[in-house]
Structure formats: C-alpha cells, structure tokens
Design an enzyme around this catalytic site. Structure first.
Site, PDB file in Angstrom:
ATOM      1  N   PHE A  35       0.831  -1.202   0.000  1.00 24.81           N
ATOM      2  CA  PHE A  35       0.000   0.000   0.000  1.00 24.81           C
ATOM      3  C   PHE A  35       0.869   1.257   0.000  1.00 24.81           C
ATOM      4  CE2 PHE A  35      -2.209   3.383   2.339  1.00 24.81           C
ATOM      5  CZ  PHE A  35      -3.348   3.522   1.554  1.00 24.81           C
ATOM      6  N   ASP A  38       2.520   1.667  -3.368  1.00 22.34           N
ATOM      7  CA  ASP A  38       1.567   2.165  -4.367  1.00 22.34           C
ATOM      8  C   ASP A  38       1.343   3.668  -4.225  1.00 22.34           C
ATOM      9  OD1 ASP A  38       1.313  -0.350  -5.419  1.00 22.34           O
ATOM     10  OD2 ASP A  38      -0.548  -0.824  -4.370  1.00 22.34           O
ATOM     11  N   SER A  83      18.925 -23.781 -27.033  1.00 24.42           N
ATOM     12  CA  SER A  83      18.457 -24.472 -25.832  1.00 24.42           C
ATOM     13  C   SER A  83      19.559 -25.418 -25.370  1.00 24.42           C
ATOM     14  CB  SER A  83      17.178 -25.248 -26.130  1.00 24.42           C
ATOM     15  OG  SER A  83      17.388 -26.144 -27.209  1.00 24.42           O
ATOM     16  N   LEU A  84      19.534 -25.796 -24.104  1.00 21.92           N
ATOM     17  CA  LEU A  84      20.564 -26.672 -23.552  1.00 21.92           C
ATOM     18  C   LEU A  84      20.177 -28.132 -23.705  1.00 21.92           C
ATOM     19  CD1 LEU A  84      21.473 -24.850 -20.206  1.00 21.92           C
ATOM     20  CD2 LEU A  84      22.585 -24.649 -22.431  1.00 21.92           C
ATOM     21  N   LYS A 119      18.372 -24.256 -12.209  1.00 25.98           N
ATOM     22  CA  LYS A 119      17.647 -24.025 -13.463  1.00 25.98           C
ATOM     23  C   LYS A 119      16.247 -23.500 -13.139  1.00 25.98           C
ATOM     24  CE  LYS A 119      16.276 -26.408 -17.713  1.00 25.98           C
ATOM     25  NZ  LYS A 119      14.838 -26.121 -17.609  1.00 25.98           N
ATOM     26  N   CYS A 418     -26.702 -29.876  -2.953  1.00 26.19           N
ATOM     27  CA  CYS A 418     -28.124 -29.530  -2.791  1.00 26.19           C
ATOM     28  C   CYS A 418     -29.022 -30.721  -2.491  1.00 26.19           C
ATOM     29  CB  CYS A 418     -28.637 -28.796  -4.026  1.00 26.19           C
ATOM     30  SG  CYS A 418     -28.746 -29.822  -5.509  1.00 26.19           S
TER      31      CYS A 418
END
Length: 674
Positions: A35, A38, A83-84, A119, A418
C-alpha cells in the site's frame, strides 16, 4: 507547484521507488507495505501527468503499462539463443564433463572448472541496452528469431530500465554502446497462487511456467503489470571489458542491477558437481520459485566459441533435470465436487504426505473411468506424482500393500451440495445434478465461467467473492451481477469501498466485450470458445439464435446435431430467458459488431489442431494466432484436418494424423508460419 519543485520531488520519488524495488526483488528485504509503495508510485504518476515534459524512459512510472500491442514484431537474434541439452542421468553429466575435458585439452587448456546454477522453470528472454537504457526485449522463439515484447518486459520490476554503474570498462561499454543480457522470466509461487485464486477453477494455470508464458504474450501491458513476474539474469555480452569467467560475469550483472541465481557455485570436478545436484534435490523446495534442475557451464568464457555448438545446443553447457517427484500415501476417502454444468467429479482425500516441498492431502481422480482404470479402492496405498502440475495425480496402486479391508468407491446417488437425485447422460461416464436453478455449486460455477478470462474477463471477481454473493442471495445468475451496488459489495468479507468500486468498474468494462465472448460466457453445454465464434458468425444476434431450429443450427460449421440440441435446450429454459433480459437491460453485446481485421492470411483455408505440450505458447493463445491469420481450429483429427501442430508428449491425435497422412509440424515450424 512550479516545474523546478516538481522536478526535485520527481527525482526523489524515482530514487525512493527504485530503492524499494531493489529491496523487494533483489534483496528480499522489503521495508514498506504494498500500500505504501503504491502511494509513492501514485504520487510520481500524478506529478508526471501534470508535467509530462519531465517523463523519462527509465522512470518507474513506465512499468505500469497500459498500452495495447496488436501484434509482436519479429526480432532476429544477433547470436542464436540455443536451448541446452537435457539429461536426467548423473552418468550423462559425467560423460559431458569427460567430453569437455577432451575438447579443452585439444585447445591446449588445463583442467576445466564449471559453474553450477539452479535451473529456473520460466521463459528465456533477451534484453538489449543502448547507452545504458533498455531499448528492446524479446522472447527466445525458435532460437533464431523471437517476438519483440519490450512493453511487457518493462513492467517487470527486477528488469532495470537503466543499468546501474558497475564500475570499470564494462559499464563504460554499456553507457557508450550496446549490451545484451539474457535470462529467465518466472513467476514466484506466491504470485502464481494469487493469480490463480482470481480465476475460476477451470481457467487456472497448471503451473507457474505456463502462467509466465501466457502473460508475456498478452496484448495489454497493464494486465501484464498486474500479474507479478520476476527476472533472473544469467548471460552478459558487451563490447569491451567483460570478465573472462562466467562466475565473474554473474557478479557484474548483479552490480548492474540484475538479480542472478543466488546458489551459483564454482565446481572443480564431478564430485563437487554431484554434491551440488544432491544438495539441491530437496533444498530447492524451500525456495519461493520453481526450479526443475541444475545448469552446468564451463567457467572460462573464452573457450565457449572454440568448443562451439551443435545445431540445437552449445557443447560447453548441459542441464540436469530432476525426475518427477513421487510419494506413497494412503487414499483415505473420496469427496465429490459439483461443476458448473452439474458434473460430479471425484476427488481423493489422501493421508497428508510431503511431495515436492509441500504437504499433499488431495488429488483429482477425474472420473469413474479413471477410478476403474486404476483399480483404486478406499484404504489403498497409492503412488502420487507431481510433474509440473499444481494438483498432484494418483498414478498407480501399490497392490502388494493392499490392506485386507478396503472399500469400493461408489458413485453418489444425491448431489453433495443440494441433495438432488443425480442423473446420468446416456453414453457418458459422469453423474450430474439436474438442479440447475437451485444448486449453489452450479450457480457459482456458471458465474465464475461467465467472468473467466476467455469469457468476459471480469477482473477481481474471484471464487471467494462469488461464493459470498451466491450465499447472501445477491446474485443467482450472471445477469444479477450488473445490478450489484457498492453497498452490497462493501458489506462482504475482505471488501472495502475501493475494492467494491474495482468490481463495479470491471463489470462496466465487461460490457465492451464481443458478442462471441458473451455466447461463450453463457456456458452452454458443448459450446466452447471456438464454437461460440462460429455461432456468432452464423447467428448475428441472440434473438436470431433463439429462433433457430435444430436443423438450422446443425448446419453451422462445427455444430452438428448434438450441440444443436444442447443450444435449443439451453434457450428453452425460463431461467435463461430471464437472465438474457437482465443482460440486455445492462447493455451487454446481444448482437455481432464489426469483425476484427486479420493479421495476415497465412493459415487461410487451413483446419488446424494442436496436440501435446507447447513450450513457448499457451494453447489458447496459439489457437487465437491461427484464427487471426484466417485459419480454423478443430477439436479432432479427421480427413478434413489439414495441419497438426505437435508438441511434447503428443498422443493419439498425432498417431491418427500420421495414419491419415495429415501434415504434422512442430512448434518451431508453427512460429515460422505465423
């Protein structure tokens, strides 16, 4: 206030806001509440609104978002984002080290050292800074090219809008030239849970990675800002002055204002690597974010280019992935949940057990076919698994340990909410509650579906709030939402005047959604988002749709006799007619507007289906990309299907496509077609 005083206060506010951002995201030592933060940001925005000439590209106000991006331009990576190679075997990690040692020896080097890092389970991105200022951010894409998503990335507080001074020649290069930083965008566990709590159950993300991937491709940067994401940097490339080792470069990144993996460690051989992997096998569950393995990189950066890469991955790095976590527990009972269409879903109640760092006490059993397939009984010892999903699943029964006394799981005869006698549709495995108007669970489910992201996308209308609205009798169906008052909303738990107004504002905003979205939001049985779009195209108004007979409806593409009958049944119900009157009176879109222009016609004439898991796209967004380019999404493979996009672990749809000779492509080829 004059301009000079405003400039002075703006400078102080920017410094204070960035300091609190660093404390929260980089050091995990917040000093003020959300707060209070902000309020600082609101004051800054107010001053910059009054004095727009004082706004700068690196102001914290530029993280708030608000612009709409209609499409994301393609960016060609200067160096491929490979990519690995992945492995689940310690033995293969050892083989990797042996290969690297041989390659390094061939280059005349000594004994190699490695950097072990956790990772992060997120989405890889690239950031470009020019003269210290962030100028471009993009996704990995297919490794050669990706999407430019700068506006969305600017909303992430842990991505510096301007580099901090690291001292020395590297920062000089950054100020006077260009620097590229690569890393992973991810969502912390608490931020992920908060996001999912705001969504109806059927619209929730399976895991933080999916949530991150979907969020990064949103067109509304204000919505991206609302979903909190984080960034960890692991790669640095500048003009001059980069450190000669990977570990030192991580330190430089930290000095420049980035968060880097806290656990990075120099390892001098396989024993130390194995110790690191073993140490974090369990310890990783204590972290506030998801990690799914360990990345090993050769520490001496100068050898990276000399060792080179294969077509897909570098030879100087490898990723070890931890196997899916399993645990044994006891199935103590079964409870039954009621969905928005009255469908009864069995949920296993388990003896609480630790799995993947959390205590698990429940697991879905899906339906009675799954119960029969597993052969599971109450009292059985079962194996549960968590592999990327939020909700664990029962994968098998430990028959050797079945107790003498177990009980069969019996389908209920009455609705657990119900008390209405349950019924079963012919040819279906599930039981359902026929009390549509009176069952509180169905009311809640329908309203949550109506407000869900792919329907009318009503923010702040989460499960807890909807439950209270139904329990208090404030709403019975979606039409009642638009009669809610601020006083009614403010009287509910955890709601204040401002929160109540936010809900009313979101309801007002929902009136601007499309007619097709409204059709989907109504929750007609068998009518998904794609079918709703076909209906909207064929039936330009609700009134026209209500007049159409079954034969006429069945002639609409993707409808057929079963869905046509479901549509007729839905509109014949008195409570539906009453709800539609309320929606029309509130100003909801009861007829079609102008159609959105296509991005291009690359998929024109194509009938496309996706199967398996996509790495870089959320399924629904990928389907929307096809529609925006003239294509049609189908739900099953047939001779009329022209294209199958196959992701990871594609199953029976891929097999059927192969038999029928339908063209099959992977995610990389799909992206090239866009």
């Amino acid at each position: 206030m004059d301009k000079a005083k405003a400039q002075q206060e703006i400078g102080k506010l920017r410094a204070e806001i960035e300091r609190h951002n660093r404390l929260y995201y980089l050091e995990a030592k917040p000093e003020i509440s959300d707060f209070e933060f902000d309020k600082l940001l609101e004051r800054l925005i107010a001053l910059e609104t009054e004095f727009p000439e004082l706004v700068t590209p690196d102001s914290p106000s530029q993280r708030v978002g608000g612009g709409i991006t209609k499409e994301f331009p393609t960016v060609i990576h200067r160096e491929p984002m490979l990519s690995l190679s992945n492995t689940y075997s310690i033995g293969e990690v050892s083989d990797f080290c042996t290969r690297v040692e041989k390659l390094v020896a061939a280059e005349g080097g000594g004994t190699p050292e490695y950097v072990a890092e956790l990772k992060y389970d997120g989405v890889a991105i690239s950031l470009f800074y020019r003269d210290g200022l962030l100028v471009r951010g993009s996704t990995r894409g297919d490794g050669r090219q990706g999407d430019e998503i700068t506006a969305n990335l600017k909303t992430i507080p842990s991505i510096p809008l301007r580099l901090q001074s690291a001292g020395g020649s590297l920062f000089d290069a950054a100020v006077n030239g260009e620097v590229e930083v690569r890393g992973e965008v991810y969502m912390r566990k608490d931020d992920f849970e908060r996001l999912n709590e705001e969504r109806p159950e059927e619209e929730r993300f399976a895991n933080p990675r999916n949530a991150t991937a979907g969020t990064l491709k949103l067109q509304d940067s204000a919505e991206v800002a609302r979903r909190r994401m984080s960034f960890v940097a692991y790669y640095l490339k500048g003009h001059d002055g980069e450190a000669p080792t990977h570990l030192r470069r991580l330190e430089q990144l930290k000095c420049m204002g980035f968060m880097t993996g806290a656990a990075a460690r120099l390892c001098k051989g396989m024993d130390e690597i194995a110790n690191f992997i073993g140490e974090w096998s369990e310890k990783r569950w204590t972290l506030p974010y998801e990690t799914d393995g360990v990345v090993l990189k050769l520490n001496e950066v100068g050898l990276w280019d000399r060792l080179g890469a294969t077509a897909k991955s570098p030879r100087w790095a490898i990723a070890y992935k931890y196997p899916a976590q399993q645990a044994k527990t006891v199935l103590q009972g079964v409870v039954f949940q009621v969905g928005r269409l009255g469908t009864i879903t069995p949920v296993a109640e388990l003896k609480p057990t630790k799995l993947a760092g959390s205590t698990v006490s429940r697991s879905t059993l899906h339906n009675f076919d799954e119960i029969e397939r597993l052969g599971v009984r109450i009292g059985d010892h079962v194996m549960i698994e968590k592999s990327g999903e939020v909700i664990p699943k029962v994968v098998s029964v430990v028959l050797d340990e079945r107790p003498a006394e177990t009980a069969e799981i019996e389908a209920p005869s009455e609705c657990p909410v119900c008390g209405t006698k349950l019924e079963r549709h012919e040819g279906e495995v599930s039981w359902y509650c026929p009390n549509e108007e009176g069952c509180p669970a169905q009311k809640r489910g329908r309203i949550l579906h109506f407000a869900s992201r792919n329907a009318l996308d009503i923010q702040n209308l989460g499960e807890s709030l909807v439950s209270q609205l139904v329990e208090r009798g404030f709403v019975s169906d979606a039409g009642d939402l638009y009669s809610l008052t601020q006083e009614q909303l403010a009287s509910l738990d955890r709601m204040a005047a401002k929160s109540a107004q936010n809900v009313l504002d979101a309801l007002e905003k929902s009136k601007k959604q499309s007619y097709a979205r409204l059709l989907f939001a109504l929750g007609i049985r068998h009518v998904g988002a794609a079918t709703a779009r076909e209906l909207a195209h064929a039936c330009p108004s609700i009134d026209r749709l209500r007049e159409m007979g079954e034969e006429e409806l069945a002639a609409v593409p993707d409808i057929g006799p079963v869905i046509a009958a479901s549509i007729r049944d839905f509109f014949a119900k008195p409570w539906v007619a009453a709800m539609l009157e309320k929606l029309a009176a509130a100003g909801l879109p009861m007829q079609a507007g102008e159609e959105k222009a296509l991005v291009n016609t690359n998929f024109e004439g194509q009938s496309v289906i996706f199967t398996g898991g996509l790495e870089r796209h959320v399924r629904q967004q990928a389907e929307e990309m096809v529609r925006e380019r003239g294509g049609k999404i189908v739900s099953s493979v047939s001779k009329k299907t022209t294209l199958v996009v196959a992701g990871k672990e594609a199953g029976s749809k891929l097999e059927k496509a192969m038999k029928l000779g339908v063209r099959v492509i992977d995610e990389d080829e799909f992206e090239r077609m866009l």
